[in-house]
Scaffold this active site. Structure first.
Site, PDB file in Angstrom:
ATOM      1  CG  ASP A   1      -2.066   0.912   1.324  1.00  0.00           C
ATOM      2  OD1 ASP A   1      -2.250   1.386   0.259  1.00  0.00           O
ATOM      3  OD2 ASP A   1      -2.286   1.270   2.527  1.00  0.00           O
TER       4      ASP A   1
ATOM      5  CG  ASN B   1      -6.896   0.789   0.345  1.00  0.00           C
ATOM      6  OD1 ASN B   1      -7.270  -0.288  -0.300  1.00  0.00           O
ATOM      7  ND2 ASN B   1      -5.867   1.535   0.175  1.00  0.00           N
TER       8      ASN B   1
HETATM    9  P1  13P Z   1      -8.111   4.780   6.626  1.00  0.00           P
HETATM   10  O1  13P Z   1      -6.906   4.600   7.590  1.00  0.00           O
HETATM   11  O2  13P Z   1      -8.883   6.065   6.604  1.00  0.00           O
HETATM   12  O3  13P Z   1      -9.053   3.706   6.853  1.00  0.00           O
HETATM   13  O4  13P Z   1      -7.354   4.614   5.171  1.00  0.00           O
HETATM   14  C1  13P Z   1      -6.518   3.383   4.804  1.00  0.00           C
HETATM   15  C2  13P Z   1      -6.059   3.456   3.661  1.00  0.00           C
HETATM   16  O5  13P Z   1      -6.545   4.085   2.594  1.00  0.00           O
HETATM   17  C3  13P Z   1      -4.979   2.872   3.314  1.00  0.00           C
HETATM   18  O6  13P Z   1      -4.227   3.068   2.193  1.00  0.00           O
END
Ligand code: 13P
Length: 282
Positions: A83, A229
Site C-alpha cells: 500500500d 482500504n
Molecule cells: P483509513 O485509515 O482512513 O481507513 O485509510 C486506509 C487507507 O486508505 C490505506 O491506504
C-alpha cells in the site's frame, strides 16, 4: 490460497461487491483479518504500507513472509499488497519479497510525472508476475472535507492515465480522506459513476475507508468500487479493546492481550466485509 490481486478485483467487479484491503500493522492484525475472511468465506487483501512518518512499524521484509504464509494457508482467495509505495526502490523491494501486487502513490505529482512513474512501476510489476495499482486525484490526509476546490479525480484524465500506464486498478479521489475525518464526508458518487462508466475495464479503489457512512459505502460498492482500504477503523477498535482489557482484567497477561487484538481486529474486518457484500463470495 493465494489468488492474484487482478483476479480478486475482476471477480468483485463482475459480482458487484468490493473486497476489503485491510492494513496490517502487526502479526496479530493479519491473523485476525485472515480468520475473519475464512469465517465470512470472503476474499481478502492484506496490505502493508510504506509510511515514512511511522518508521517504527514492522518493516515490509518482516511482514511479507508472515502475511504470505497466512494468505497461502487460508481457505479463501487472499493476496498481499504493498500500500502506498513511495519510491521505485520500495516497489522493487516488495516485488522481490513476493508481494502479489504493489501500489505506487504518485497522486501528489503533476499528471505527466504520475503517468511516467506509474508506467515504469506497472511494467516492472508485470515483468515479475505482480499486479499494480496507481492513484489519481487527491485523497487528502488533512484537507478539509468542506473545501470546495475540485480535488476529485478528473474523468477524462482517468481514461488517459489508464491508457498510458497499463494498470490493474485505479485509486480515485471522490471526497475520501485517510485517517480520522474532521467532519463526516459526503462522497461524490456522481463522479464515481462517471469514472466507472468511462473506464469499464478497470476496477476502482476507495482509499480512506474509515469513517465512511454505510450509505456512502453501499453507493460506492454498487457503482464501481471493487476494493476498499481500511486501516484507522481497525486500529481504533483494537486500541479501545486493549484499554478495556487492561482496565478491567485483574491480572492482564500478554498472551490474552494478543488474543484480544486478534479477536477485535477479526470482528472489525468482518463488519466491513458485510458492508462490502463480499461475504460468501469466496
Ligand atoms: P483509513 O485509515 O482512513 O481507513 O485509510 C486506509 C487507507 O486508505 C490505506 O491506504
Amino acid at each position: 490460497m493465494i489468488e492474484s490481486f487482478a483476479n480478486i478485483l475482476k471477480d468483485a467487479q463482475r459480482g458487484h461487491y468490493a473486497v476489503g484491503a485491510f492494513n496490517c500493522f502487526s502479526l496479530e492484525q493479519a491473523r485476525g483479518a485472515i480468520e475473519a475472511a475464512e469465517e465470512a468465506k470472503s476474499p481478502i487483501i492484506l496490505q502493508v504500507a510504506e509510511i515514512a512518518e511511522l518508521p517504527d512499524l514492522p518493516p515490509i521484509e518482516l511482514m511479507a513472509p508472515f502475511c504470505l504464509e497466512l494468505a497461502a494457508k487460508a481457505s479463501v482467495p487472499a493476496c498481499l499488497h504493498l500500500d502506498h509505495g513511495k519510491t521505485l526502490e520500495t516497489c522493487a523491494k516488495a516485488i522481490r519479497l513476493g508481494f502479489n501486487s504493489i501500489m505506487f502513490d504518485g497522486a501528489a505529482l503533476p499528471f505527466e510525472e504520475n503517468v511516467r512513474m506509474s508506467a515504469i512501476c506497472a511494467k516492472m510489476s508485470k515483468g515479475a508476475g505482480c499486479d499494480f495499482e496507481a492513484e489519481l486525484g487527491k485523497v487528502g490526509d488533512a484537507w478539509n472535507v468542506n473545501d470546495k476546490a475540485d480535488v476529485f479525480t478528473d474523468v477524462e484524465e482517468s481514461a488517459r492515465f489508464i491508457e498510458l500506464t497499463g494498470i490493474d486498478a485505479l485509486a480515485i479521489a471522490i471526497g475520501n480522506q485517510h485517517g480520522k475525518y474532521v467532519a463526516t464526508p459526503k462522497l461524490n458518487i456522481d463522479r464515481l459513476k462517471e469514472i466507472a462508466a468511462r473506464n469499464p475495464g478497470t476496477p476502482l479503489v476507495l482509499h480512506g475507508g474509515s469513517g465512511t457512512s454505510i450509505e456512502d459505502f453501499k453507493a460506492c460498492v454498487h457503482n464501481g468500487i471493487c476494493k476498499v482500504n481500511v486501516a484507522t477503523a481497525l486500529h481504533t477498535d483494537v486500541v479501545a479493546a486493549i484499554k478495556q482489557y487492561v482496565d478491567t482484567c485483574p491480572n492482564p497477561n500478554y498472551d490474552e492481550l494478543r488474543n484480544v487484538i486478534i479477536r477485535t481486529n477479526k470482528a472489525a474486518v468482518l463488519r466491513h466485509m458485510e458492508i462490502f457484500e463480499s461475504v460468501g463470495k469466496a
